[in-house]
Design an enzyme around this catalytic site. Sequence first.
Site, PDB file in Angstrom:
ATOM      1  N   CYS A   1     -13.815  11.999 -32.148  1.00  0.00           N
ATOM      2  CA  CYS A   1     -13.487  13.067 -33.100  1.00  0.00           C
ATOM      3  C   CYS A   1     -14.502  14.208 -33.008  1.00  0.00           C
ATOM      4  CB  CYS A   1     -13.424  12.516 -34.526  1.00  0.00           C
ATOM      5  SG  CYS A   1     -14.970  11.788 -35.098  1.00  0.00           S
TER       6      CYS A   1
ATOM      7  N   CYS B   1     -10.650  25.655 -43.896  1.00  0.00           N
ATOM      8  CA  CYS B   1     -10.183  25.896 -42.519  1.00  0.00           C
ATOM      9  C   CYS B   1     -10.779  27.208 -42.021  1.00  0.00           C
ATOM     10  CB  CYS B   1      -8.657  25.905 -42.437  1.00  0.00           C
ATOM     11  SG  CYS B   1      -7.854  27.067 -43.530  1.00  0.00           S
TER      12      CYS B   1
ATOM     13  N   CYS C   1      -3.096  25.541 -50.674  1.00  0.00           N
ATOM     14  CA  CYS C   1      -3.784  25.142 -49.443  1.00  0.00           C
ATOM     15  C   CYS C   1      -2.754  24.964 -48.341  1.00  0.00           C
ATOM     16  CB  CYS C   1      -4.553  23.832 -49.654  1.00  0.00           C
ATOM     17  SG  CYS C   1      -5.435  23.304 -48.161  1.00  0.00           S
TER      18      CYS C   1
ATOM     19  N   GLU D   1     -16.209  -4.629 -36.819  1.00  0.00           N
ATOM     20  CA  GLU D   1     -16.380  -3.687 -37.936  1.00  0.00           C
ATOM     21  C   GLU D   1     -17.447  -4.217 -38.884  1.00  0.00           C
ATOM     22  OE1 GLU D   1     -16.406  -0.845 -40.547  1.00  0.00           O
ATOM     23  OE2 GLU D   1     -15.088  -0.610 -38.809  1.00  0.00           O
TER      24      GLU D   1
END
Length: 393
Positions: A352, A18, A97, A279
């Site tokens: 995304c 991150c 984490c 797909e």
Amino acid sequence: MKPPASQSCQHYPECAGCDRLHIGYEKQLQLKQEEIEKQFGGFKGLEIRTIVKSPKDQMYRHKVQLPFGHRKIGKKTVLTLGLHNKENTFIIDQKECRIQDADLTTVASAIRHWARTENLSPYFEKNGNGLLRHIVLRKANASQEILVGIVTNASEIPGRKNITNSLHSYIKQFLSAEKSKAEVVGILQNVNQRNTKVVLGDKETTWYGRHFIKEKIGDLNFQIGLSTFFQVNPFQIENLYNLVLDDLPSNSVVVDAYCGIGTITLYAASKSKKVIGLEENPNSIRSAIGAAKANQVENAIFTKGKVLQTLQSSLNEKPDVVIVDPPREGLDPETKKILLNSKVGRVLYVSCNPETLRRDALELTKSFRYEKLTPVDLFPHTSHLESVAVFTR
């Protein structure tokens, strides 16, 4: 760069997992809102809505991929397990984490202990030697089931039954020590002997239990395997999918491109006349058909093949809406061309990657009006951002 006490992690900022842990969560949301407005502010008439915050901003990731590594202590080489450092020069031996589910961190610790106890060697990228490459862990939020994947550099492992028993035993011990209610329902070996950065290989063997976990979205049940695409933040999935549903006219004929195991397809089916999922992955198609059957959804059908080919043929069904949820690379130029030349009245784009969404939006606005954009924070403490874009003819 020191994180607030509530977000502190001993590996930050060295770990590449991150990059915004030093910023309070509300401030992160504000920054992401400003970034998206800066990127998309030039589109005339576009309504940029307020970012949808994650109901849980810590320990939200329910899928974890960690590479094995090694470090020298004197003359001894010690196996490590964690994420790469920012410079990608070594593997951090992960002790905690802030973004992955706490049970998965516990399971990772158990696997490290097992690998060291069994004296199993980590994979060495430089010469292709060593056994253990990665672990892939998945947890279902609804059932609290955990799936463990051990990615190896060899098919056959001497004493496999014994090391499987010891692995299962250590995981149970570690979870029990943390008073966890989670349960490991499957341990899989995935074989990857290629010289590649891709984590998973094609061969999979079940060492213990079953090869999937049971997850839910709303009232829908799904089976999630090791390689199944499924949103990593289960606390945001319904928020994300409801944005799609909100902009889906009732009783529409819908095409859902890049449908994976049919999560959006089946979610949209409740409001649609008919939904066609497209797909190319044969395993995903099988899972999608199985999920439709298990959930008794009769107005959803699935077509196997590359979107480029299947989208063109699905236009024969005269869809009112096309939903696209492409990978980070965004839409293929030919796919955009098909959409531009179609008679589809509405495109709902689940993205995304804001950069590829912006590139694709510039193309789509040749025939469509870019109406609405809603950012959704699926990945707190990172710079990544999901969003839902609405284009109308």
